[in-house]
Design a protein around this motif. Structure first.
Motif, short mmCIF file in Angstrom:
data_model
loop_
_atom_site.label_atom_id
_atom_site.label_comp_id
_atom_site.label_asym_id
_atom_site.label_seq_id
_atom_site.Cartn_x
_atom_site.Cartn_y
_atom_site.Cartn_z
N ALA A 318 1.00 -1.29 -0.11
CA ALA A 318 0.04 -0.14 -0.02
C ALA A 318 0.89 1.37 0.14
CB ALA A 318 -0.97 0.14 1.43
N VAL A 319 1.78 1.25 0.64
CA VAL A 319 2.87 2.25 0.76
C VAL A 319 3.24 2.74 -0.53
CG1 VAL A 319 4.87 3.38 1.71
CG2 VAL A 319 3.31 1.92 3.21
N PHE A 320 4.04 1.22 -1.25
CA PHE A 320 4.41 1.49 -2.51
C PHE A 320 3.51 1.81 -3.60
CE2 PHE A 320 5.45 -0.21 -6.47
CZ PHE A 320 6.70 -0.22 -6.73
N ARG A 321 2.37 1.55 -3.57
CA ARG A 321 1.29 2.22 -4.31
C ARG A 321 0.88 3.39 -4.25
NH1 ARG A 321 -1.28 -3.00 -3.36
NH2 ARG A 321 -2.87 -1.60 -2.02
N ALA A 322 1.23 4.21 -2.93
CA ALA A 322 0.93 5.54 -2.80
C ALA A 322 2.26 6.38 -3.29
CB ALA A 322 0.87 5.68 -1.19
N LEU A 323 3.28 5.68 -3.25
CA LEU A 323 4.52 6.22 -3.87
C LEU A 323 4.41 6.34 -5.18
CD1 LEU A 323 7.46 4.68 -1.85
CD2 LEU A 323 6.84 7.00 -1.65
N ALA A 324 3.90 5.24 -6.01
CA ALA A 324 3.56 5.24 -7.33
C ALA A 324 2.80 6.49 -7.59
CB ALA A 324 2.93 3.85 -7.67
N ARG A 325 1.88 6.87 -6.91
CA ARG A 325 0.77 8.02 -7.48
C ARG A 325 1.75 9.22 -7.43
NH1 ARG A 325 -4.87 7.14 -6.57
NH2 ARG A 325 -5.18 5.19 -5.32
N PHE A 326 3.07 9.37 -7.03
CA PHE A 326 3.72 10.50 -7.04
C PHE A 326 3.87 10.50 -8.80
CE2 PHE A 326 5.28 10.21 -2.77
CZ PHE A 326 4.67 11.18 -2.31
N ASP A 327 3.76 11.79 -9.22
CA ASP A 327 3.84 11.82 -11.06
C ASP A 327 5.38 12.15 -11.05
OD1 ASP A 327 3.48 12.36 -13.45
OD2 ASP A 327 1.84 13.69 -13.17
N ASP A 328 5.99 11.22 -11.70
CA ASP A 328 7.29 11.23 -11.86
C ASP A 328 7.36 12.19 -13.06
OD1 ASP A 328 8.48 9.67 -9.77
OD2 ASP A 328 7.88 8.06 -10.96
N LYS A 329 6.43 12.42 -13.98
CA LYS A 329 6.66 13.32 -15.21
C LYS A 329 6.92 14.76 -14.68
CE LYS A 329 3.33 11.14 -17.16
NZ LYS A 329 1.89 11.12 -17.09
N VAL A 330 6.26 14.99 -13.58
CA VAL A 330 6.34 16.35 -13.17
C VAL A 330 7.78 16.82 -12.70
CG1 VAL A 330 5.24 18.14 -11.67
CG2 VAL A 330 3.86 16.46 -12.58
N PHE A 331 8.46 15.61 -12.06
CA PHE A 331 9.47 15.84 -11.09
C PHE A 331 10.83 15.02 -11.85
CE2 PHE A 331 5.98 15.68 -8.36
CZ PHE A 331 5.96 17.01 -8.02
N THR A 332 11.35 15.83 -12.83
CA THR A 332 12.41 14.93 -13.66
C THR A 332 13.90 15.33 -12.80
OG1 THR A 332 12.34 16.97 -15.01
CG2 THR A 332 11.97 14.77 -16.03
N SER A 333 14.44 14.11 -12.27
CA SER A 333 15.65 14.04 -11.39
C SER A 333 15.89 15.25 -10.62
CB SER A 333 16.62 13.68 -12.45
OG SER A 333 16.79 14.63 -13.57
N SER A 334 16.82 15.92 -11.40
CA SER A 334 17.34 16.88 -10.27
C SER A 334 16.51 18.40 -9.87
CB SER A 334 18.87 17.74 -11.14
OG SER A 334 18.19 18.06 -12.47
N ALA A 335 15.46 18.37 -10.86
CA ALA A 335 14.62 19.49 -10.68
C ALA A 335 13.70 19.14 -9.45
CB ALA A 335 13.68 19.53 -11.85
N ALA A 336 13.68 18.06 -9.27
CA ALA A 336 12.91 17.51 -8.09
C ALA A 336 13.44 17.92 -6.52
CB ALA A 336 12.45 16.23 -8.05
N SER A 337 13.04 19.15 -6.12
CA SER A 337 13.64 19.18 -4.67
C SER A 337 12.92 18.23 -3.72
CB SER A 337 13.47 20.70 -4.29
OG SER A 337 12.47 20.78 -3.45
N GLN A 338 13.35 17.87 -2.77
CA GLN A 338 12.78 16.89 -1.87
C GLN A 338 11.49 17.44 -1.24
OE1 GLN A 338 15.05 16.01 1.86
NE2 GLN A 338 15.06 13.69 1.15
N GLU A 339 11.69 18.87 -1.04
CA GLU A 339 10.38 19.57 -0.51
C GLU A 339 9.05 19.53 -1.29
OE1 GLU A 339 9.36 22.08 2.72
OE2 GLU A 339 11.34 21.29 2.26
N GLN A 340 9.31 19.03 -2.64
CA GLN A 340 8.05 19.04 -3.57
C GLN A 340 7.23 18.01 -3.33
OE1 GLN A 340 10.33 19.62 -7.26
NE2 GLN A 340 9.21 21.14 -7.78
N ARG A 341 7.80 16.78 -2.81
CA ARG A 341 6.83 15.39 -2.49
C ARG A 341 7.12 15.10 -1.16
NH1 ARG A 341 8.24 11.99 -7.91
NH2 ARG A 341 10.45 12.75 -7.48
N GLN A 342 6.13 15.04 -0.51
CA GLN A 342 6.06 14.51 1.04
C GLN A 342 5.10 13.57 1.36
OE1 GLN A 342 6.17 18.00 3.41
NE2 GLN A 342 7.71 19.16 2.36
N ILE A 343 5.73 12.86 2.53
CA ILE A 343 4.81 11.75 3.10
C ILE A 343 4.74 12.22 4.42
CG2 ILE A 343 5.05 9.25 3.95
CD1 ILE A 343 6.63 8.32 1.64
#
Ligand SMILES: Cc1cc2nc3c(=O)[nH]c(=O)nc-3n(C[C@H](O)[C@H](O)[C@H](O)COP(=O)(O)OP(=O)(O)OC[C@H]3O[C@@H](n4cnc5c(N)ncnc54)[C@H](O)[C@@H]3O)c2cc1C
Length: 391
Positions: A318-343
């Motif tokens: 369930a945790v894994f599936r919740a992580l899969a909901r994070f839209d990776d397209k919006v956050f490409t590698s270096s542009a993604a700061s840790q602050e943008q996605r939170q648990i």
């Protein structure tokens, strides 16, 4: 219920004191005279005789009490309680009710509370007057079309613990009764960078999740990225009673990668999430509020319900599936700061601990502690640059 730590409290809001009893208690010191390691001579020459000893220990106990009382009194003067009235009580399940409170007189703190609603997760404290103890509770955001906010009205989802001092006291109050309240105390501040949140809520931990929804979507109306922000809530309850009629949004279409061999050590054996009973036509108050939010912000809020008595559990998948909901397209590698996605994880200490390991006490302060258990395992299977907060 929860043990929460204070996170990044801004200057405009108050820092939360601990919810410890207000009365200071004198410690009982055991006598150490017989076990002293001092040489006999030193003992004879430096120790005062019994009469002075009694006088000195009495004096030190008195001093400790006086200092404790002074600290308590100073603190109360700096952060006084305000008189509120209970204006309504709405049962939501066999163990929980929503209490509606209103300040007895016009409150000067209105701006402080408006600021809190924009900021993130916050709580107030109620006093049980007979025992002089306080406990923290988390206001529910004002419902749509509510005019109460201008009057300083607040709502609380409160679970009655049959042996709990303050929750039992609150549940016994009748409409019209007075309640002493102080706050607000900020626990978690939502920064403008936050784009996606997976929120794990246990029981009344749904109140902080609703506060986050409010701050995320209603907070800064000038923020153009507001329309792209996403919140996924996983709400776990012991019984269906608390989330009557709640139907989970379907999980993303993601294949689960094989689990590492050691993962079975940590996940529950009864962990398969499944919908065992057909959803009830009747809907609980909080379920209705969640559905209203989903309608108001289509595609931005998703909810999954877990009910222990129906054998549905938040497990590693369930945790894994919740992580899969994070839209990776919006956050490409270096542009993604840790602050943008939170648990965010909020609920009883056991719930937080089960998901991400316990919070830790250091130098008299409760701190986040390291991230371990289910969240850490899921992150190791599906690495994401996320920040994890135990609320
Ligand atoms: C920041 C924050 C926000 C919160 N928000 C909410 C909220 O919105 N809604 C909500 O319902 N709760 C909330 N809580 C939990 C709330 O503050 C209380 O902890 C909860 O209501 C129980 O308090 P109580 O005084 O009724 O129980 P307590 O008197 O503290 O007792 C709690 C339990 O401990 C047991 N216990 C007490 N003393 C002993 C003892 N000596 N030995 C063994 N067992 C003992 C009791 O039997 C009882 O089951 C929040 C907590 C925090 C920290």
């Amino acid at each position: 219920m929860f043990a929460r730590c204070q996170v990044r409290a801004p200057r405009s809001l108050k820092h939360g004191p601990s919810s410890s009893p207000l009365r200071s208690a004198a410690r009982a010191y055991s006598s150490t005279t017989e076990q002293s390691h001092e040489p006999p001579n030193a003992r004879n020459s430096s120790r005062p005789r019994p009469i002075y000893r009694n006088f000195l220990s009495g004096l030190s106990v008195g001093l400790v009490l006086a200092v404790g009382w002074l600290a308590y009194d100073t603190y109360n003067q700096r952060d006084p309680f305000t008189a509120y009235s209970l204006v309504g009580k709405e049962p939501v399940s066999s163990t929980a009710s929503i209490l509606h409170l209103e300040p007895k007189s016009k409150t000067r703190d209105l701006e402080l509370y408006k600021d809190a609603w924009r900021k993130g997760i916050w709580n107030v404290q109620f006093k049980q007057p007979q025992l002089q103890i306080v406990r923290a509770y988390t206001p529910l955001p004002p419902g749509d079309g509510s005019t109460g906010q201008e009057k300083g009205e607040l709502r609380f989802l409160i679970r009655r613990d049959p042996h709990g001092e303050v929750s039992s006291y609150l549940h016994k109050l009748s409409p019209g009764a007075g309640i002493e309240m102080r706050g607000p105390y900020l626990e978690y501040e939502l920064t403008p960078e936050v784009q996606q949140i997976a929120f794990f809520a246990g029981g009344t931990g749904i109140a902080p999740a609703l506060q986050v929804a409010h701050a995320l979507f209603e907070g800064d109306k000038t923020d153009p990225s507001r329309k792209d922000k996403k919140l996924h809530i996983l709400w776990a309850n012991r019984t269906r009673d608390d989330c009557l009629g709640g139907v989970s949004d379907s999980p993303p279409d993601t294949a689960l990668p094989p689990k590492p061999t050691w993962s079975g050590l940590f996940s529950s054996t009864k962990s398969k999430p499944k919908q065992t009973s057909p959803p009830s036509q009747e809907k609980g108050v909080i379920v209705k509020e969640l559905e209203a939010l989903k309608q108001k912000y289509p595609g931005q809020i998703t909810v999954e319900y877990y009910v222990n008595t129906e054998d549905t559990w938040i497990d590693e998948d369930a945790v894994f599936r919740a992580l899969a909901r994070f839209d990776d397209k919006v956050f490409t590698s270096s542009a993604a700061s840790q602050e943008q996605r939170q648990i965010l994880i909020s609920g009883p200490p056991g719930f937080i601990s089960y998901l991400a390991g316990p919070k830790e006490w250091r130098n008299g302060r409760e701190e986040q502690g390291s991230v371990s258990r289910l969240v850490a395992h899921a992150l190791s299977r599906h690495p994401h640059n996320v920040k994890v907060w135990k609320i």
